[in-house]
Design a protein around this motif. Structure first.
Motif, PDB file in Angstrom:
ATOM      1  N   ALA A 176       0.845  -1.204   0.000  1.00  0.00           N
ATOM      2  CA  ALA A 176       0.000   0.000   0.000  1.00  0.00           C
ATOM      3  C   ALA A 176       0.876   1.249   0.000  1.00  0.00           C
ATOM      4  O   ALA A 176       0.615   2.214  -0.730  1.00  0.00           O
ATOM      5  CB  ALA A 176      -0.924  -0.002   1.213  1.00  0.00           C
ATOM      6  N   GLY A 179       2.670   1.471  -3.525  1.00  0.00           N
ATOM      7  CA  GLY A 179       1.691   1.855  -4.546  1.00  0.00           C
ATOM      8  C   GLY A 179       1.211   3.284  -4.333  1.00  0.00           C
ATOM      9  O   GLY A 179       1.016   4.039  -5.287  1.00  0.00           O
ATOM     10  N   GLY A 180       1.048   3.665  -3.064  1.00  0.00           N
ATOM     11  CA  GLY A 180       0.641   5.032  -2.744  1.00  0.00           C
ATOM     12  C   GLY A 180       1.687   6.048  -3.193  1.00  0.00           C
ATOM     13  O   GLY A 180       1.352   7.087  -3.767  1.00  0.00           O
ATOM     14  N   LEU A 183       1.379   6.330  -7.105  1.00  0.00           N
ATOM     15  CA  LEU A 183       0.204   7.086  -7.558  1.00  0.00           C
ATOM     16  C   LEU A 183       0.361   8.563  -7.207  1.00  0.00           C
ATOM     17  O   LEU A 183       0.010   9.445  -7.993  1.00  0.00           O
ATOM     18  CB  LEU A 183      -1.075   6.515  -6.931  1.00  0.00           C
ATOM     19  CG  LEU A 183      -1.455   5.086  -7.332  1.00  0.00           C
ATOM     20  CD1 LEU A 183      -2.748   4.659  -6.630  1.00  0.00           C
ATOM     21  CD2 LEU A 183      -1.623   4.955  -8.842  1.00  0.00           C
ATOM     22  N   SER A 192      -3.218  10.244  -2.702  1.00  0.00           N
ATOM     23  CA  SER A 192      -3.210   8.802  -2.994  1.00  0.00           C
ATOM     24  C   SER A 192      -2.468   8.007  -1.925  1.00  0.00           C
ATOM     25  O   SER A 192      -2.899   6.922  -1.541  1.00  0.00           O
ATOM     26  CB  SER A 192      -2.567   8.525  -4.354  1.00  0.00           C
ATOM     27  OG  SER A 192      -3.337   9.070  -5.391  1.00  0.00           O
ATOM     28  N   VAL A 195      -4.694   7.906   1.232  1.00  0.00           N
ATOM     29  CA  VAL A 195      -5.824   6.979   1.114  1.00  0.00           C
ATOM     30  C   VAL A 195      -5.333   5.529   1.138  1.00  0.00           C
ATOM     31  O   VAL A 195      -5.924   4.665   1.791  1.00  0.00           O
ATOM     32  CB  VAL A 195      -6.626   7.265  -0.175  1.00  0.00           C
ATOM     33  CG1 VAL A 195      -7.663   6.174  -0.424  1.00  0.00           C
ATOM     34  CG2 VAL A 195      -7.293   8.634  -0.090  1.00  0.00           C
ATOM     35  N   ALA A 196      -4.218   5.264   0.452  1.00  0.00           N
ATOM     36  CA  ALA A 196      -3.678   3.899   0.412  1.00  0.00           C
ATOM     37  C   ALA A 196      -3.307   3.431   1.817  1.00  0.00           C
ATOM     38  O   ALA A 196      -3.645   2.311   2.222  1.00  0.00           O
ATOM     39  CB  ALA A 196      -2.460   3.837  -0.508  1.00  0.00           C
ATOM     40  N   THR A 199      -6.423   2.970   4.053  1.00  0.00           N
ATOM     41  CA  THR A 199      -7.152   1.745   3.720  1.00  0.00           C
ATOM     42  C   THR A 199      -6.454   0.536   4.348  1.00  0.00           C
ATOM     43  O   THR A 199      -7.108  -0.329   4.945  1.00  0.00           O
ATOM     44  CB  THR A 199      -7.240   1.586   2.184  1.00  0.00           C
ATOM     45  OG1 THR A 199      -7.761   2.797   1.632  1.00  0.00           O
ATOM     46  CG2 THR A 199      -8.144   0.441   1.798  1.00  0.00           C
ATOM     47  N   ASP A 202      -7.007   0.696   8.098  1.00  0.00           N
ATOM     48  CA  ASP A 202      -8.388   0.303   8.414  1.00  0.00           C
ATOM     49  C   ASP A 202      -8.505  -1.219   8.451  1.00  0.00           C
ATOM     50  O   ASP A 202      -9.218  -1.775   9.288  1.00  0.00           O
ATOM     51  CB  ASP A 202      -9.360   0.825   7.338  1.00  0.00           C
ATOM     52  CG  ASP A 202      -9.840   2.226   7.644  1.00  0.00           C
ATOM     53  OD1 ASP A 202      -9.533   2.741   8.746  1.00  0.00           O
ATOM     54  OD2 ASP A 202     -10.520   2.815   6.778  1.00  0.00           O
TER      55      ASP A 202
END
Lengths: 209, 209
Positions: A176, A179-180, A183, A192, A195-196, A199, A202
């Motif tokens: 995450a 990838g974050g 992005l 990004s 949010v990554a 998530t 969470d």
């Protein structure tokens, strides 16, 4: 087995002054390669930015491949040094959230640009040299290990449910993050990466009780 | 406003034969840049692999930057074309799992190598040209949109709880995918992409009922 031809001189063989010069070269190369890319960075750029002479540079490094290897080693120590420090107390949701806050704040200060110093090297170099790829993979293993250690602690203390798998969660969290970073770099926007990470956190939170 | 100097000739101005030659050049360049990197790919490589002549290549492309832009456009269509097809039925956990299976199987067939064709371009080019960065960002937006559409459908039909946010979940899923590609590339092992996607899908599953 033959030594790889581009193996850098080990710093410990150098005098203090020599080690300082070598480090100045590596720092300049690392900064250039991070902001403008590995391939776009020439030895002339490194010479100009580090303020060293050509013959001085060739005293420490046989060629560009030797500098690239030294940059990989340097960035692993820089990135992992900072990350292991940040992750020292990431053995609770609060600790993980503070780590997330630090990563997002730093990325936001750059407006998302440049990506992860280690991730960018991974993308540029993993297919080019097997020795370099393995060094980068060990860097990611170490990073994942630091994340896993905190999650294992949470599971041992009962903060995470027994069915939570720290190894899987750590891989998911590192993916995450990477990838974050990518992005955010393409979008020039830290949202990004935020949010990554949120998530992924969470998901970890769903195992807390 | 001045046109960018490296704007490629639009295919629609070409004869059928011209368009085919141009596409042969772009395909060869895309393949080379994906497997050996953008910067390491020279015009000579593209000429050799595409089987075109130097003057033919310069008839279609002013310089390497023009080919890079065409490769970005080509890879967005290739990757998004395939992804939108795979994601057409990803409006259920079963559909998302089939998409995950296809991505992991393809990555496993390459032993994790090369990363995502669009992600690699994002890492290599986002900091170099603003026009190119924006094109890549639009590609990621389109990809995230395809993921979001399926998740929105699941929420509308009640398969996902109302508190699930399809936009957030789609960003998290795309970041997991991109981070997974990068870790798999560095490790030469598709396990990372599998674990990253499974973690993101587990998170989405926690909103099903």
């Amino acid at each position: 087995m033959a030594e790889p031809t581009h193996k850098p001189l080990r710093p410990q063989r150098l005098t203090a002054k020599g080690a300082a010069t070598r480090e100045r070269i590596v720092r300049a190369a690392a900064e250039l390669m991070h902001t403008q890319g590995v391939e776009r960075t020439s030895l002339d750029d490194v010479i100009a930015v580090s303020g060293t002479g050509r013959s001085q540079l060739y005293h420490y490094f046989a060629d560009k491949a030797a500098i690239v290897d030294a940059v990989v080693e340097f960035q692993i120590e820089q990135v992992l040094g900072a990350q292991e420090e940040l992750l020292r107390n990431a053995d609770s949701m609060n600790g993980l959230t503070r780590w997330r806050d630090a990563v997002v704040a730093h990325n936001r200060s750059l407006k998302g640009a440049h990506g992860c110093p280690l991730g960018s090297l991974a993308s540029a170099l993993s297919d080019s040299s097997e020795i370099t790829r393995q060094a980068i993979a060990r860097g990611f293993d170490r990073w994942e290990g630091a994340l896993r250690t905190g999650l294992q602690h949470m599971r041992q203390t009962g903060a995470l449910a027994q069915e939570a798998d720290p190894a899987t969660l750590a891989t998911g969290l590192l993916a995450a993050l990477q990838g974050g970073y990518l992005l955010a770099q393409a979008r020039r926007d830290a949202t990004s990466i935020q949010v990554a990470l949120d998530t992924a956190l969470d998901h970890i939170r769903s195992f807390t009780r």
